[in-house]
Design a protein around this motif. Structure first.
Motif, PDB file in Angstrom:
ATOM      1  N   THR A 288       0.944  -1.289   0.152  1.00 19.86           N
ATOM      2  CA  THR A 288      -0.052  -0.108   0.052  1.00 19.86           C
ATOM      3  C   THR A 288       0.849   1.420  -0.050  1.00 19.86           C
ATOM      4  OG1 THR A 288      -0.059   0.277   2.654  1.00 19.86           O
ATOM      5  CG2 THR A 288      -1.707  -1.285   1.400  1.00 19.86           C
ATOM      6  N   GLY A 289       0.102   2.288  -0.550  1.00 22.98           N
ATOM      7  CA  GLY A 289       0.916   3.706  -0.376  1.00 22.98           C
ATOM      8  C   GLY A 289       0.419   4.752   0.289  1.00 22.98           C
ATOM      9  N   PHE A 290       0.629   5.949  -0.099  1.00 25.72           N
ATOM     10  CA  PHE A 290      -0.006   6.999   0.514  1.00 25.72           C
ATOM     11  C   PHE A 290      -0.231   8.281  -0.287  1.00 25.72           C
ATOM     12  CE2 PHE A 290      -1.517  10.320   3.373  1.00 25.72           C
ATOM     13  CZ  PHE A 290      -2.115   9.587   4.516  1.00 25.72           C
ATOM     14  N   ASP A 291      -1.162   8.891  -0.741  1.00 26.52           N
ATOM     15  CA  ASP A 291      -1.114   9.937  -1.615  1.00 26.52           C
ATOM     16  C   ASP A 291      -2.467   9.864  -2.659  1.00 26.52           C
ATOM     17  OD1 ASP A 291       0.643  11.848  -0.196  1.00 26.52           O
ATOM     18  OD2 ASP A 291       2.157  10.743  -1.506  1.00 26.52           O
ATOM     19  N   GLY A 292      -2.442   8.593  -3.195  1.00 28.67           N
ATOM     20  CA  GLY A 292      -3.652   8.592  -4.502  1.00 28.67           C
ATOM     21  C   GLY A 292      -2.946   8.921  -5.948  1.00 28.67           C
ATOM     22  N   LYS A 300       0.713  -1.355 -12.280  1.00 28.98           N
ATOM     23  CA  LYS A 300      -0.569  -1.470 -11.466  1.00 28.98           C
ATOM     24  C   LYS A 300      -0.934  -0.440 -10.528  1.00 28.98           C
ATOM     25  CE  LYS A 300      -0.290  -6.555 -11.568  1.00 28.98           C
ATOM     26  NZ  LYS A 300       0.335  -7.687 -10.619  1.00 28.98           N
ATOM     27  N   ARG A 301      -2.001  -0.044 -10.399  1.00 31.94           N
ATOM     28  CA  ARG A 301      -2.556   0.956  -9.244  1.00 31.94           C
ATOM     29  C   ARG A 301      -2.201   0.523  -7.998  1.00 31.94           C
ATOM     30  NH1 ARG A 301      -4.715   5.939  -9.187  1.00 31.94           N
ATOM     31  NH2 ARG A 301      -5.375   5.996 -11.241  1.00 31.94           N
ATOM     32  N   ILE A 302      -1.319   1.529  -7.078  1.00 33.61           N
ATOM     33  CA  ILE A 302      -0.979   1.088  -5.813  1.00 33.61           C
ATOM     34  C   ILE A 302      -2.499   1.261  -4.997  1.00 33.61           C
ATOM     35  CG2 ILE A 302       0.168   1.866  -3.747  1.00 33.61           C
ATOM     36  CD1 ILE A 302       2.089   0.194  -5.579  1.00 33.61           C
ATOM     37  N   THR A 303      -2.820   0.352  -3.905  1.00 36.47           N
ATOM     38  CA  THR A 303      -3.797   0.601  -3.154  1.00 36.47           C
ATOM     39  C   THR A 303      -3.247   1.620  -2.149  1.00 36.47           C
ATOM     40  OG1 THR A 303      -4.695  -1.708  -3.275  1.00 36.47           O
ATOM     41  CG2 THR A 303      -5.171  -0.545  -1.420  1.00 36.47           C
ATOM     42  N   SER A 304      -4.036   2.770  -2.030  1.00 38.67           N
ATOM     43  CA  SER A 304      -3.481   3.946  -1.407  1.00 38.67           C
ATOM     44  C   SER A 304      -4.827   4.818  -0.703  1.00 38.67           C
ATOM     45  CB  SER A 304      -2.681   4.797  -2.255  1.00 38.67           C
ATOM     46  OG  SER A 304      -2.180   5.939  -1.891  1.00 38.67           O
ATOM     47  N   MET A 305      -4.241   5.944  -0.122  1.00 40.40           N
ATOM     48  CA  MET A 305      -5.195   6.935   0.366  1.00 40.40           C
ATOM     49  C   MET A 305      -5.157   8.140  -0.356  1.00 40.40           C
ATOM     50  SD  MET A 305      -6.758   5.140   2.828  1.00 40.40           S
ATOM     51  CE  MET A 305      -7.561   6.682   3.453  1.00 40.40           C
ATOM     52  N   ARG A 306      -6.044   8.655  -1.106  1.00 43.08           N
ATOM     53  CA  ARG A 306      -5.999   9.907  -2.046  1.00 43.08           C
ATOM     54  C   ARG A 306      -6.254  10.945  -1.001  1.00 43.08           C
ATOM     55  NH1 ARG A 306      -9.273   8.701  -5.833  1.00 43.08           N
ATOM     56  NH2 ARG A 306      -7.824   7.964  -7.490  1.00 43.08           N
ATOM     57  N   VAL A 307      -5.012  11.682  -1.159  1.00 41.13           N
ATOM     58  CA  VAL A 307      -5.337  12.994  -0.539  1.00 41.13           C
ATOM     59  C   VAL A 307      -5.717  14.138  -1.337  1.00 41.13           C
ATOM     60  CG1 VAL A 307      -3.637  14.905   0.763  1.00 41.13           C
ATOM     61  CG2 VAL A 307      -3.161  12.280   1.015  1.00 41.13           C
ATOM     62  N   PRO A 308      -6.594  14.975  -0.679  1.00 38.81           N
ATOM     63  CA  PRO A 308      -7.416  16.108  -1.612  1.00 38.81           C
ATOM     64  C   PRO A 308      -6.412  17.277  -1.551  1.00 38.81           C
ATOM     65  CG  PRO A 308      -8.364  16.232   0.640  1.00 38.81           C
ATOM     66  CD  PRO A 308      -7.443  15.040   0.536  1.00 38.81           C
ATOM     67  N   HIS A 309      -5.125  17.086  -2.453  1.00 39.27           N
ATOM     68  CA  HIS A 309      -4.228  17.926  -2.683  1.00 39.27           C
ATOM     69  C   HIS A 309      -4.644  19.576  -2.896  1.00 39.27           C
ATOM     70  CE1 HIS A 309      -1.702  14.377  -2.840  1.00 39.27           C
ATOM     71  NE2 HIS A 309      -1.168  15.089  -1.807  1.00 39.27           N
ATOM     72  N   GLU A 310      -5.512  19.401  -4.194  1.00 37.81           N
ATOM     73  CA  GLU A 310      -6.101  20.754  -4.632  1.00 37.81           C
ATOM     74  C   GLU A 310      -6.688  21.439  -3.482  1.00 37.81           C
ATOM     75  OE1 GLU A 310      -8.002  21.050  -8.342  1.00 37.81           O
ATOM     76  OE2 GLU A 310      -6.559  19.321  -9.257  1.00 37.81           O
ATOM     77  N   GLN A 311      -7.429  20.852  -2.722  1.00 31.82           N
ATOM     78  CA  GLN A 311      -8.454  21.501  -1.576  1.00 31.82           C
ATOM     79  C   GLN A 311      -7.334  21.964  -0.584  1.00 31.82           C
ATOM     80  OE1 GLN A 311      -9.023  18.869  -3.267  1.00 31.82           O
ATOM     81  NE2 GLN A 311     -11.446  18.878  -3.401  1.00 31.82           N
ATOM     82  N   ILE A 312      -6.543  21.185  -0.178  1.00 32.63           N
ATOM     83  CA  ILE A 312      -5.477  21.563   0.748  1.00 32.63           C
ATOM     84  C   ILE A 312      -4.840  22.835   0.493  1.00 32.63           C
ATOM     85  CG2 ILE A 312      -3.157  20.919   1.691  1.00 32.63           C
ATOM     86  CD1 ILE A 312      -4.300  18.261   2.053  1.00 32.63           C
TER      87      ILE A 312
END
Length: 352
Positions: A288-292, A300-312
């Motif tokens: 797993t990763g972190f960022d999305g 292959k797409r990593i299973t991850s957590m998508r961070v709403p970077h634009e909103q941040i």
């Protein structure tokens, strides 16, 4: 709560105010009391409210020119698998609404020495070109202390010990709990954690690691220090290739069938390196990763957590404008939730 659903009517309902009062408060109208304006603006920021470009922001077109710096902790703007372009888009979109000019600077943190006064960033600060600054990625505490003494400062995706610096960050703990829970649901009992070694490490790796430890506890899974790479400062620091070697060894010797990576760029590289060492992803090892972030072509797409970077990024501009207007207001730390991305790198434990 989805940020797109937040509007002035919702804010008015939450605070038992009229919509007109909310609208005037967001525009910093002098007819509204300072207390009411602050209540409205703080709730709007907490909920992630964004005004549309067709409306006037809190700064009118006739307001005094406001320029803020955006200091990005990378040496150049073409870094592969980086999150800052998305953050920067949110900053630029919000700056247009707020009628704020953005001055973007790329700066390798290890080469940033504010005490010398010779770098362009420092000249901008001393000459009064900037009214405030947004920091993206970790910088040394000493450098941040000097910056925050000169300018209103908002830090994105990193925490600092300096008082008065506002923080816009990810809720790392709940995100890690979701990732480990997904691995546990797939049948994984032995789960490791890894990061890379960075010259200026910051606190983000430690926070995500602590979320991993909490998640293991909640799932009743074992924690072993030897299954953790590049976190403990008292252990050898490994390069990405050495990290992959260590993962392969631990998988074979200890049957650690899943690995939580502190960031997507680490996870995608690990997914490339492990097959070169005879381990299939996810058949032999789940990752797993972190960022999305999106995968490169053919990956292959990593299973991850998508961070709403634009909103941040958008929230960082809002927070900085508020800090400039209210420099003595209490420090704010805003945590934004991430969303699980079900990729292709988790499978039931294989027979390694």
């Amino acid at each position: 709560m989805s940020m797109s659903r937040v509007n002035q009517e919702l804010i008015a309902q939450r605070l038992n105010l009229s919509r007109a009062t909310v609208s005037r408060s967001l525009a910093n109208h002098p007819a509204i009391s300072a207390e009411t304006r602050q209540r409205v603006q703080e709730l709007a920021e907490k909920l992630g409210y964004q005004q549309t470009p067709g409306r006037m922001g809190r700064r009118g077109r006739n307001s005094r020119a406001l320029t803020v710096g955006v200091l990005i902790g990378v040496p150049a703007g073409n870094v592969v698998m980086a999150t800052f372009p998305y953050i920067l888009k949110g900053i630029r979109d919000r700056a247009e609404i707020e009628h704020v000019t953005i001055d973007v600077c790329y700066q390798a943190p290890v080469d940033f020495h504010p005490e010398t006064g010779r770098q362009p960033v420092i000249r901008n600060m001393r000459q009064g070109n900037w009214r405030g600054v947004i920091l993206i990625y970790p910088f040394a505490e000493k450098a941040v202390e000097m910056i925050s003494q000169r300018l209103c400062t908002v830090a994105v995706l990193e925490s600092y010990n300096q008082p008065g610096i506002d923080i816009i960050d990810t809720d790392d703990a709940s995100a890690m709990v979701a990732l480990v829970e997904r691995l546990a649901d797939a049948g994984h009992k032995r789960i490791g954690f890894l990061s890379w070694d960075y010259p200026i490490g910051g606190h983000w790796v430690a926070r995500r690691f602590s979320g991993y430890v909490e998640a293991l506890f909640l799932q009743g899974l074992p924690f072993r220090p030897e299954w953790v790479l590049n976190v403990d400062k008292n252990t050898p620091r490994l390069s990405p290739a050495q990290t992959a070697d260590a993962v392969a060894r631990i998988v074979r010797e200890n049957q650690v069938t899943a690995w939580v990576c502190a960031a997507d760029h680490q996870a995608y590289q690990l997914a490339i390196d492990l097959p070169l060492r005879g381990l299939r992803v996810p058949e032999d090892v789940s990752i797993t990763g972190f960022d999305g972030l999106d995968p490169a072509t053919g990956q292959k797409r990593i299973t991850s957590m998508r961070v709403p970077h634009e909103q941040i990024g958008s929230a960082a501009v809002t927070r900085l404008v508020n800090r400039i207007q209210h420099p003595t207001a209490p420090r704010r730390k805003i945590l934004v939730e991430a969303e699980l991305v079900a990729g292709e790198t988790i499978a039931k434990p294989g027979g390694v």
